[in-house]
Design a protein around this motif. Structure first.
Motif, PDB file in Angstrom:
ATOM      1  N   GLY A 123       2.767   9.546  -0.604  1.00 62.43           N
ATOM      2  CA  GLY A 123       3.305   9.045  -0.472  1.00 62.43           C
ATOM      3  C   GLY A 123       4.866   8.576   0.749  1.00 62.43           C
ATOM      4  N   THR A 147       0.755  -1.398  -0.031  1.00 59.17           N
ATOM      5  CA  THR A 147       0.212   0.210   0.537  1.00 59.17           C
ATOM      6  C   THR A 147       1.401   1.647  -0.567  1.00 59.17           C
ATOM      7  OG1 THR A 147      -1.730  -1.127   1.399  1.00 59.17           O
ATOM      8  CG2 THR A 147      -1.739   1.310   1.246  1.00 59.17           C
ATOM      9  N   ALA A 148       1.850   1.212   0.648  1.00 64.80           N
ATOM     10  CA  ALA A 148       2.811   2.397   0.756  1.00 64.80           C
ATOM     11  C   ALA A 148       3.488   2.359  -0.649  1.00 64.80           C
ATOM     12  CB  ALA A 148       4.234   1.873   1.963  1.00 64.80           C
ATOM     13  N   LEU A 149       3.941   1.152  -1.344  1.00 67.18           N
ATOM     14  CA  LEU A 149       4.847   1.693  -2.129  1.00 67.18           C
ATOM     15  C   LEU A 149       3.610   2.373  -3.046  1.00 67.18           C
ATOM     16  CD1 LEU A 149       6.800  -1.613  -3.015  1.00 67.18           C
ATOM     17  CD2 LEU A 149       7.952   0.640  -1.743  1.00 67.18           C
ATOM     18  N   ALA A 150       2.628   2.182  -3.198  1.00 72.60           N
ATOM     19  CA  ALA A 150       1.094   2.507  -3.903  1.00 72.60           C
ATOM     20  C   ALA A 150       1.842   3.465  -4.337  1.00 72.60           C
ATOM     21  CB  ALA A 150       0.526   1.206  -3.730  1.00 72.60           C
ATOM     22  N   SER A 151       1.761   4.526  -3.214  1.00 76.64           N
ATOM     23  CA  SER A 151       1.557   6.273  -2.961  1.00 76.64           C
ATOM     24  C   SER A 151       2.760   6.398  -3.415  1.00 76.64           C
ATOM     25  CB  SER A 151       1.017   6.010  -1.687  1.00 76.64           C
ATOM     26  OG  SER A 151      -0.049   5.894  -0.745  1.00 76.64           O
ATOM     27  N   ALA A 152       3.808   5.579  -2.533  1.00 78.36           N
ATOM     28  CA  ALA A 152       5.649   6.243  -2.842  1.00 78.36           C
ATOM     29  C   ALA A 152       5.438   6.206  -4.462  1.00 78.36           C
ATOM     30  CB  ALA A 152       6.177   5.610  -2.352  1.00 78.36           C
ATOM     31  N   SER A 153       4.654   5.450  -5.331  1.00 75.64           N
ATOM     32  CA  SER A 153       5.113   5.679  -5.973  1.00 75.64           C
ATOM     33  C   SER A 153       4.001   6.021  -7.750  1.00 75.64           C
ATOM     34  CB  SER A 153       5.260   3.668  -7.262  1.00 75.64           C
ATOM     35  OG  SER A 153       3.797   2.965  -7.127  1.00 75.64           O
ATOM     36  N   ASP A 154       3.288   6.980  -6.591  1.00 79.89           N
ATOM     37  CA  ASP A 154       2.255   7.252  -7.559  1.00 79.89           C
ATOM     38  C   ASP A 154       1.354   6.512  -8.157  1.00 79.89           C
ATOM     39  OD1 ASP A 154       1.428   9.841  -8.055  1.00 79.89           O
ATOM     40  OD2 ASP A 154       3.179  11.432  -9.032  1.00 79.89           O
ATOM     41  N   VAL A 167       6.018   8.157   3.514  1.00 78.40           N
ATOM     42  CA  VAL A 167       5.238   7.332   4.953  1.00 78.40           C
ATOM     43  C   VAL A 167       6.228   5.706   4.578  1.00 78.40           C
ATOM     44  CG1 VAL A 167       4.454   6.529   6.983  1.00 78.40           C
ATOM     45  CG2 VAL A 167       4.287   8.572   6.348  1.00 78.40           C
ATOM     46  N   ALA A 217      -0.303   7.366   4.016  1.00 79.85           N
ATOM     47  CA  ALA A 217       0.083   7.668   2.525  1.00 79.85           C
ATOM     48  C   ALA A 217      -0.218   8.291   1.793  1.00 79.85           C
ATOM     49  CB  ALA A 217      -0.139   5.716   1.507  1.00 79.85           C
ATOM     50  N   SER A 218      -1.255   8.584   1.993  1.00 77.09           N
ATOM     51  CA  SER A 218      -2.397   9.479   1.426  1.00 77.09           C
ATOM     52  C   SER A 218      -1.616  10.960   2.030  1.00 77.09           C
ATOM     53  CB  SER A 218      -3.480   9.456   1.349  1.00 77.09           C
ATOM     54  OG  SER A 218      -3.305   8.559   0.386  1.00 77.09           O
ATOM     55  N   THR A 258      -2.916   3.760   5.040  1.00 77.38           N
ATOM     56  CA  THR A 258      -2.902   3.826   4.404  1.00 77.38           C
ATOM     57  C   THR A 258      -3.568   5.609   3.819  1.00 77.38           C
ATOM     58  OG1 THR A 258      -3.796   1.675   4.620  1.00 77.38           O
ATOM     59  CG2 THR A 258      -4.997   3.738   2.319  1.00 77.38           C
TER      60      THR A 258
END
Lengths: 146, 146, 146, 146
Positions: D93, C85-92, D95, D88-89, D85
């Motif tokens: 992204g 979940t964190a990677l999804a955000s970190a990678s946009d 964290v 993250a938003s 989650t």
């Protein structure tokens, strides 16, 4: 074919900062990206603003984005401001069209990465980037305007 | 009604690159989007900058976004820079108002997609897009300025 | 050192689609990225959903992001959902941890790019990617789970 | 009061990589951020994925964001996935709640920065961060779970 590795990227960063020190420049931020625009080595000197990491990386990323050094980008941005406004959005702010973004090329002429430096005058930032790249045995392309 | 399919979109990409080669142009990036703005076919030639995929797609998306070819968009952006700055944000950077974004129309005049090309001068990019669309038996609308 | 160029990337796309046709698969979307995660060649077959371009590119980008094929990523995502979940955000949103994202390696073992395919079952998507890479004379790494 | 400067941050990066080499670890990416979450020093070893810069920085940023090392964050993320989650938003992204994000404290107990390392198993990443911080004469807080 010579490519960019961490050893060469670190050499670029350290040589750029040595040059800055020898010239009595202001504190600098130096970023080296690989050909895909991803960070390899980075140093930010003490007493520098908190946007400097984004500026240094943006100078390098912009050069890779267009395949042109920052000096050429700066000239184009002056001639086509609406296009560069669009590029800023298209790249999520990663294009900073100012001297101090310098392409790194190997002997075959391939782009293997880019250096971005921020902190002193753009001409001085660029001079440090060129010095660092040459000390690492690679070829600097700061972007000649036409 | 003729619509855009992968076969036609691929023909457009390849014909555009053939035209570029015959004219000795710089390496190009070519994107073909359907009427909904979604990618159908794409090729990026060797030694092109990493922002070129976004630029080529942004030229095509912008044309679809406003229902106007990139040449008309460029003229409007010059006259209304604040509006196009807002469009850049509103579209998440997907509007690049420069010649080289060309609407694809069928015989009935319906927009069935758009081509975006980046890499050479905007006029040359546009000429390749028009050539590709015509080779695929469709009608090119590069956006006549008023 | 062999790297990925447009000729090889196009060969991968076309061979993957030939394999899909020979097996009677559903319409596919195929994306080939270079080592830096930037698009080189792409085709989306007719009658495919409008999110498929992002999924195909996300499978390939995720593999490059972690240096692991999609099959290994899928296993890790199952074991560490909060991290992904964190990677999804970190990678946009550019990491799609599912089989069908396959690393492209050269004979020296360097990662030179990645293929992402979406449209049929993940195992079938992956089989087409592997076939395409091998037809182009390169080495496919779909990511063996541990 | 001891604070983090470039000299100490560089020492942390290099000592962390020396430790990794002495233990035969996989290639690592090491980021050192100051107390404000801004990058000071960074090295990415050869043959590492293109998302590693974001992961290493996200481990360090997340630790600074919550004032807790990554080991404690990982435990909390497991107990409260919806909260993380949202984080993250909220953080765009930045964290990444995994061991390998380690707070840097001075003798007075002030947080002066954080290290994030990615590339090997989380426990190994963390061990390198702790080693680097201690070699620089500072105090490592990897985040004890409760």
């Amino acid at each position: 074919m010579t490519s960019l590795n961490l050893e060469k990227a670190s050499r670029i960063v350290d040589a750029a900062l040595e040059h800055a020190a020898s010239q009595g420049m202001k504190p600098l931020t130096v970023a080296v990206l690989d050909a895909g625009g991803h960070l390899v080595a980075f140093k930010r000197q003490d007493r520098t603003g908190i946007l400097r990491p984004a500026i240094a990386q943006g100078k390098a990323w912009g050069a890779l984005g267009m395949g042109l050094g920052g000096r050429a980008l700066a000239q184009r941005a002056e001639m086509a401001p609406a296009f560069f406004t669009a590029l800023a959005s298209a790249s999520d702010g990663r294009v900073i069209p100012v001297p101090g973004g310098v392409l790194i090329k190997n002997a075959e002429g391939d782009v293997v990465g880019a250096v971005g430096i921020s902190g002193d005058l753009p001409d001085n930032d660029e001079a440090c980037a060129v010095y660092g790249i040459e000390q690492a045995g690679l070829i600097a392309d700061p972007g000649q305007p036409h």
